[in-house]
Scaffold this motif. Sequence first.
Motif, short mmCIF file in Angstrom:
data_model
loop_
_atom_site.label_atom_id
_atom_site.label_comp_id
_atom_site.label_asym_id
_atom_site.label_seq_id
_atom_site.Cartn_x
_atom_site.Cartn_y
_atom_site.Cartn_z
N GLU A 57 20.63 -12.90 0.72
CA GLU A 57 21.61 -12.56 1.87
C GLU A 57 22.09 -13.35 2.06
O GLU A 57 21.57 -13.44 3.25
CB GLU A 57 21.43 -11.22 1.86
CG GLU A 57 21.13 -9.44 0.80
CD GLU A 57 21.41 -8.61 1.93
OE1 GLU A 57 22.36 -8.46 3.40
OE2 GLU A 57 21.66 -7.34 1.43
N HIS A 96 25.58 -2.43 -5.62
CA HIS A 96 25.16 -3.36 -5.31
C HIS A 96 24.59 -3.55 -7.38
O HIS A 96 23.93 -4.16 -8.10
CB HIS A 96 23.31 -3.78 -4.96
CG HIS A 96 23.03 -4.57 -4.23
ND1 HIS A 96 22.71 -5.59 -3.92
CD2 HIS A 96 24.43 -5.23 -3.26
CE1 HIS A 96 23.35 -6.45 -2.30
NE2 HIS A 96 24.38 -6.08 -2.18
N ASN A 111 26.91 -10.17 0.29
CA ASN A 111 25.11 -9.36 -0.49
C ASN A 111 25.76 -9.63 -1.41
O ASN A 111 24.85 -8.85 -2.35
CB ASN A 111 24.97 -8.45 0.54
CG ASN A 111 25.82 -7.29 0.53
OD1 ASN A 111 26.01 -5.88 -0.53
ND2 ASN A 111 26.77 -7.16 1.44
N SER A 171 19.43 0.32 -9.42
CA SER A 171 19.57 -1.01 -8.81
C SER A 171 20.46 -0.19 -7.45
O SER A 171 21.15 0.43 -6.99
CB SER A 171 20.64 -1.57 -9.14
OG SER A 171 20.83 -2.65 -9.13
N PRO A 209 15.86 -7.09 -4.98
CA PRO A 209 16.10 -7.20 -3.82
C PRO A 209 17.24 -8.66 -4.66
O PRO A 209 16.83 -10.27 -5.23
CB PRO A 209 16.17 -7.26 -3.20
CG PRO A 209 14.66 -7.50 -3.28
CD PRO A 209 14.32 -6.65 -4.49
N ARG A 225 21.33 -1.56 -2.34
CA ARG A 225 20.45 -2.26 -1.87
C ARG A 225 19.75 -2.27 -0.55
O ARG A 225 19.77 -1.25 0.16
CB ARG A 225 21.98 -3.17 -0.65
CG ARG A 225 22.45 -4.04 0.41
CD ARG A 225 23.67 -4.31 1.03
NE ARG A 225 23.21 -4.75 2.17
CZ ARG A 225 23.83 -4.93 2.92
NH1 ARG A 225 25.34 -4.34 3.07
NH2 ARG A 225 23.83 -5.96 3.68
N TRP A 226 18.28 -2.78 -2.10
CA TRP A 226 16.75 -2.12 -0.35
C TRP A 226 17.48 -2.39 0.40
O TRP A 226 16.91 -1.51 0.79
CB TRP A 226 16.18 -2.78 -1.14
CG TRP A 226 16.37 -2.51 -2.61
CD1 TRP A 226 16.33 -2.76 -3.70
CD2 TRP A 226 16.62 -1.07 -3.83
NE1 TRP A 226 16.42 -2.52 -5.34
CE2 TRP A 226 16.10 -1.24 -5.29
CE3 TRP A 226 15.89 0.24 -3.06
CZ2 TRP A 226 16.62 -0.05 -5.99
CZ3 TRP A 226 15.45 1.48 -4.65
CH2 TRP A 226 15.88 1.15 -5.53
N THR A 227 17.16 -3.22 1.04
CA THR A 227 17.13 -3.64 2.61
C THR A 227 18.23 -3.43 3.28
O THR A 227 18.89 -4.74 3.78
CB THR A 227 15.70 -4.97 2.24
OG1 THR A 227 15.13 -5.19 2.12
CG2 THR A 227 16.26 -5.69 3.98
N HIS A 259 13.14 -9.00 2.97
CA HIS A 259 12.80 -8.10 1.49
C HIS A 259 11.38 -7.68 1.80
O HIS A 259 10.65 -6.99 1.26
CB HIS A 259 13.66 -8.16 0.48
CG HIS A 259 15.21 -8.82 0.31
ND1 HIS A 259 15.53 -7.82 1.07
CD2 HIS A 259 15.87 -10.17 0.19
CE1 HIS A 259 17.06 -8.39 0.81
NE2 HIS A 259 16.03 -9.57 0.36
#
Length: 668
Positions: free
Chosen positions: A571, A432, A648, A505, A568, A507-509, A603
């Motif tokens: 998605e 991401h 995503n 940065s 985020p 893809r946190w979730t 999220h």
Amino acid sequence: MEFKTMRYRADIDGLRTVAVVPVVLYHAGIAGFSGGFIGVDVFFVISGFLITTVIQSDLEKQQFSIISFYERRIRRIFPALVVVFAASLAIGYFLQRPTEFSDMALSIVAASFFVSNIYFWKSTNYFATESIEAPMLHTWSLAVEEQFYIFFPLLMIFLARAHYKKIPLLSAVAVLSFLAASILVFYKQSATFYLLPTRAWELLIGALLALGIVRDIRSPLIQKGAAFLGVILIIVPIFTYTDKTVFPGIAALPPTIGAALIIWSGKTGGGFIHQLLSSRPFTLCGQASYSLYLWHFPLLAFAIYARGGELGTVEALLVCMLSLVLSLLSLKFVERPFRRRRQQSDSKSFAVPVAVMGLILVTISSYTIYAYQGVPSRLDERSDKYVRVSDDETRHPKTCMSLDNIIVDPVDACLLGNKSQVPNVLLWGDSHAMVTATSMESAALGNNQSFLFAATADCPPGSDFTIRATSELTSSPSYQFCDDYNAKMLEMASSNEELETIVFSSRWTNWRIGEAHNPAEGDVQILLKDELGEAAQNQDNRQIFIRGFTNLVEELIGKGKKIYIVGPVPEPNFNVPYRLYLRNLGLQDVDENISLESYESRHAVILAMFAELSERQPVRFIWPHEMLCDKKNCPIVDGSDAVFFDHNHLSVHTARKIAPAYDEIFQN
């Protein structure tokens, strides 16, 4: 042991049915057949037994001909294979995108040379969700068999002429192959699954049985007991094994021994089980099992492709029924006519030349499709646009990111933006961050600034944690580089006084905070560990990640760094360009909006964590969703452009469009 010409055994045709039906239902995703893949192992034992019986019988009569042997193999294998290949190319031409059409064409070339097991070993995980999208994946087992039959007849000839005892030597080879499979499956499961050296023992079980490693059963009671035990050893794995089973290796023993027991107990007669296997429904399906095996997988793959996702049970069963109908037609009009031609004299038989020429033509056609990159000229303008956005992965700065076996050391970080300017910003993250880099580069150029960027795919930013090497995926170089990547990024940020601003940065979730995977991708287990413990399941990752990320942010702030966190993005639960492509073909309806409510729900955990972090530390946030969403929805289409290049990651068009959100990084 003196061999006689082998009598026809209807029960072995019935056993073929027991092998092929679970495989078909497993690939169709029918509940209850989670271990149906073991049917291939049953096929290996049957094949080893039948071929060895023929070879040994001819050797003892001193009439074995290697040319005649391969002629029989051509008559048996090529005709139905050519028809399925040709039909798949025709369907792919109208259905698939160029990349997938090209990939399938190349896999047909590999299958034509019987090396598709090697091809798929290098490119596909058999048990992965997306593997069903490779229409020729099932040809790996044909490749294993044909590779075996390149060497095995020559070995049998040598042993016969040298007067060596076959059983001790072949037993030793089988044991070595089995031991290799049992050990390597824990380290190189994909190679163990696909390659001949770790599969040969299964074929050799059938071969040794044909050579008489055990005496024929005379007792009716023992015959019935052996047959019953054989059925149990096959049936139980079909219903109890899953994609998580460590396979092959020791787990492949029950179905292979089970198949051997059924064959062995039927050599001199048999009881109820052999009578059942010899019944007309079982033998007819068994006789068509080769064609059924060939047809079912591409039909399922194309149906899933056109559906845009998994088939429902009824849909899957309908495809299975279609496969059965086509296999019976193939048996009658393709397989049997070519096999019957051997009754003609060689001078009158064109079966072998026709079969060989058919395969050559299909192979040349497939390679041409591959060489022309899937023939994109066949697409209309809108389809072509959706296809091109799917390639945006390569238009983002992907070369600045560690991925698979390619490692990008942070000391070699990319300089983006106005390269004549000294960078004072460092972008840190995963794939991401690669997308963020595109946005930031536009912003940097607009502000006459530059920044440094290096990423590692699927690596969460943080300190003092590592990804456990619990699978072939997580043992790959890029995953194992994650802790080194974070440590080197921290060292670079700390030691370079010019780097005043750090941008995170990611893809946190997903797995890193124990959240469910996106329905558009396969579920994976990726586990973290730090000094305080290690995760046993994905849910355990959350505290390790939060602890590691929070400590990292606090350490950088303590060193006087300004911290930005990119929030985020929405998605979708499907691959956007792919689904839009299918809609353009008239195969799909597409909901063009992700609700803002679903974004916040998806999220919730990470948003709460960020809120808590911002109360304790002077961190700043960039919120891409504020430019991507209105008050209710987050559209996946911007005019005629796809917002995402998959399910995503934002497209290049979208990333550049939201670049103004990053201006403040370069203006402060």
